[in-house]
Write a protein that holds these residues in place. Sequence first.
Motif, mmCIF file in Angstrom:
data_model
loop_
_atom_site.group_PDB
_atom_site.id
_atom_site.type_symbol
_atom_site.label_atom_id
_atom_site.label_comp_id
_atom_site.label_asym_id
_atom_site.label_seq_id
_atom_site.Cartn_x
_atom_site.Cartn_y
_atom_site.Cartn_z
ATOM 1 N N PHE A 36 0.849 -1.193 0.000
ATOM 2 C CA PHE A 36 0.000 0.000 0.000
ATOM 3 C C PHE A 36 0.882 1.239 0.000
ATOM 4 C CE2 PHE A 36 -3.427 -2.735 0.742
ATOM 5 C CZ PHE A 36 -4.627 -2.051 0.852
ATOM 6 N N LEU A 41 -0.552 4.622 -0.267
ATOM 7 C CA LEU A 41 -1.719 5.487 -0.366
ATOM 8 C C LEU A 41 -1.736 6.457 0.813
ATOM 9 C CD1 LEU A 41 -4.443 2.764 -1.110
ATOM 10 C CD2 LEU A 41 -3.111 4.045 -2.772
ATOM 11 N N ASN A 100 -4.064 9.379 3.255
ATOM 12 C CA ASN A 100 -5.235 9.284 4.131
ATOM 13 C C ASN A 100 -6.502 9.620 3.359
ATOM 14 O OD1 ASN A 100 -3.393 8.694 6.080
ATOM 15 N ND2 ASN A 100 -4.053 10.260 7.518
ATOM 16 N N GLU A 101 -6.915 8.696 2.522
ATOM 17 C CA GLU A 101 -8.078 8.895 1.655
ATOM 18 C C GLU A 101 -9.154 7.863 1.961
ATOM 19 O OE1 GLU A 101 -7.738 11.505 -0.070
ATOM 20 O OE2 GLU A 101 -5.569 11.751 -0.266
ATOM 21 N N THR A 127 -8.336 4.465 0.583
ATOM 22 C CA THR A 127 -7.350 3.681 1.319
ATOM 23 C C THR A 127 -8.031 2.740 2.300
ATOM 24 O OG1 THR A 127 -5.824 5.550 1.163
ATOM 25 C CG2 THR A 127 -5.286 3.819 2.756
ATOM 26 N N TYR A 180 -8.061 -1.281 2.049
ATOM 27 C CA TYR A 180 -7.473 -2.033 3.154
ATOM 28 C C TYR A 180 -8.452 -3.082 3.677
ATOM 29 C CZ TYR A 180 -5.712 -2.911 7.909
ATOM 30 O OH TYR A 180 -5.283 -3.509 9.071
ATOM 31 N N CYS A 233 2.062 -2.738 4.750
ATOM 32 C CA CYS A 233 1.860 -1.325 5.067
ATOM 33 C C CYS A 233 3.149 -0.527 4.871
ATOM 34 C CB CYS A 233 1.357 -1.187 6.498
ATOM 35 S SG CYS A 233 -0.250 -1.964 6.746
ATOM 36 N N GLN A 243 -1.357 5.744 -5.190
ATOM 37 C CA GLN A 243 -2.254 6.889 -5.336
ATOM 38 C C GLN A 243 -1.683 7.834 -6.389
ATOM 39 O OE1 GLN A 243 -3.487 8.775 -1.658
ATOM 40 N NE2 GLN A 243 -3.683 10.758 -2.657
ATOM 41 N N THR A 276 -5.297 4.300 -7.592
ATOM 42 C CA THR A 276 -6.439 5.069 -7.081
ATOM 43 C C THR A 276 -6.278 6.529 -7.488
ATOM 44 O OG1 THR A 276 -5.450 5.717 -4.969
ATOM 45 C CG2 THR A 276 -6.507 3.561 -5.055
ATOM 46 N N MET A 328 -1.838 4.004 7.236
ATOM 47 C CA MET A 328 -1.311 2.662 7.055
ATOM 48 C C MET A 328 -0.158 2.339 7.994
ATOM 49 S SD MET A 328 -3.417 1.296 5.100
ATOM 50 C CE MET A 328 -2.626 -0.277 4.785
#
Length: 563
Positions: free
Chosen positions: A87, A89, A91-92, A95, A99, A111, A136, A164, A250
């Motif tokens: 991952f 990504l 703080n969306e 995410t 997860y 993570c 991302q 994403t 994460m």
Amino acid sequence: MPVDTEIPPTPPSFPLERAEAYRRRGLWTGETLGEALHRAARAHPGRTALVTVEGRLTHAELDERAAAFGAGLLARTSLRAGDRVMFQLGNELETVVAYYGCIRAGVVPVCTLPQHGEREIGRLAEHTGARGHLVQADFRNRDLVGLGQRLQREIDVLDTLIVTRGDAPGTAHAYAGILDAGDERRAREELAAAAIDPDGLVVLQLSGGTTGLPKVAPRRHEEYVYNSRIWAEVLEMTEESVLLHPLPIMHNAGTAAALQPAHLVGGTCVVAPDAEPGRLFDLIAAERVTVVPVVPPAVAIRMLEHERAGHADVSSIRRFVLGGQRPSADLIERLERELGIRALQMFGMAEGMFLYTPPDAPEQARLSTVGTPISPADEVRVLDVTGEGEVPDGELGELACRGPYTINGYYRAAGHNATAFTSDGFYRTGDLVTRHVLDGRAFYAIDGRIKDVINRGAEKIHAEEVEELLVRHPDVRNAAVVAMPDPVLGERVCACLVTAEGAGAPTVDSLGRFLLDQGLAKFKLPERVEVFDAFPLTNVGKVSKKDLRAGVEEKIEKEKAVS
């Protein structure tokens, strides 16, 4: 990069006798994390589960999207239960959905941080045998899609790239396409048929720092569920609780101490995109936040120093927990005096153990320790740093622990495990602590660490990793990286260098450019450079980092006096 294409070996599991004892006591319930989250969502379907900049989801909506993503993952990609996915990504909302979706499908999240560079992600991919990579597209100024494509070309088994918040080029998969595919009947049937062992891996957490190969903490379903549940219990969280998390989601602090505890009790998790104080004050007031766990001192200091600190509405907060470094009585007192927040201390790690000062702790414990273990089944020893014997209360030693949510070994690290764990399974953390018995309870004060790790605002930077890259610089003959004190972040990175004959002294900027080109993450870059003719040595001929640190601190103090 060549990579071993064999399936990574199973990480060390809990001894059977201890596992059975945890189940008899009801600490482990036989549930996977996906099952526990699904059951909580069904019990609280209409309550708000998640708030992000993109919007909000109820528990029912989050549960449905997670199931759709997990089903689409199995239907549209070659990933299957047991495969690893990295991952990268921010703080969306996506995410959290991805997860939980991976967990529902039995796919194991690895993570990492979006800030990690190509070198770090490449090594982590090789070490974990990752087949997937979630990135991302619009994360700040980073081309994570390009990074993902390069790693796909270089690592044979890394064959699935998911994007994403942007276009998915070439053979990459778009997040939206996977989500849409999850609505198909065949996909849901495949998700329902996924075989997930409650004793199996649920997530791989990156431990602080890295020396050569990454240190990866393997977390298992049953123990990870318990970790989150007992944390929610000591924080006295209910379905009415609103938890705010402004740090990378994460991290273990984001998953085990924020998302999962809030959702397992039917509460709300507010995921802030960053820790900008003005935004935090806005969210606390607008969402009536009640719990703010694992706040690094740097974040708390910035809140205190913000122009709105004197009149911000923080009256809804019931639990404000400082974590990330040794306690600061002055900071705790300032939070209470200037913001009206009664702060508590905690100490946690990706490997498991959480310590916490409960609200009824003696004032001495709240101000000068990081607390007591959160579970009655946690076991703690304070060991002599040279052996397995325990030191008396009040004396400095190494924190060692085992329990129902502390790992029994790092992933693919047999050599390291032989020294990091005692003969009877206690994890030697490398942290120096003193046990204080107050009112009949044991509380622990963090007094330093054995490991050569710099704690920059709760981000762990292993000195050896940066040194390894610094000595590649053509003008550097020798390098030693040490911590220098910082009132906000706790510590920053100082590079001490012996330069090659005739070479000029590298600057912070030139070293930073060089290290970024080597693939190092930006947050690990040195923020000060000191050049020496030769390094001070210990009596056994090793570089004396103690003397280097003392010299740097003395220079900083003199500079302050002059200014």
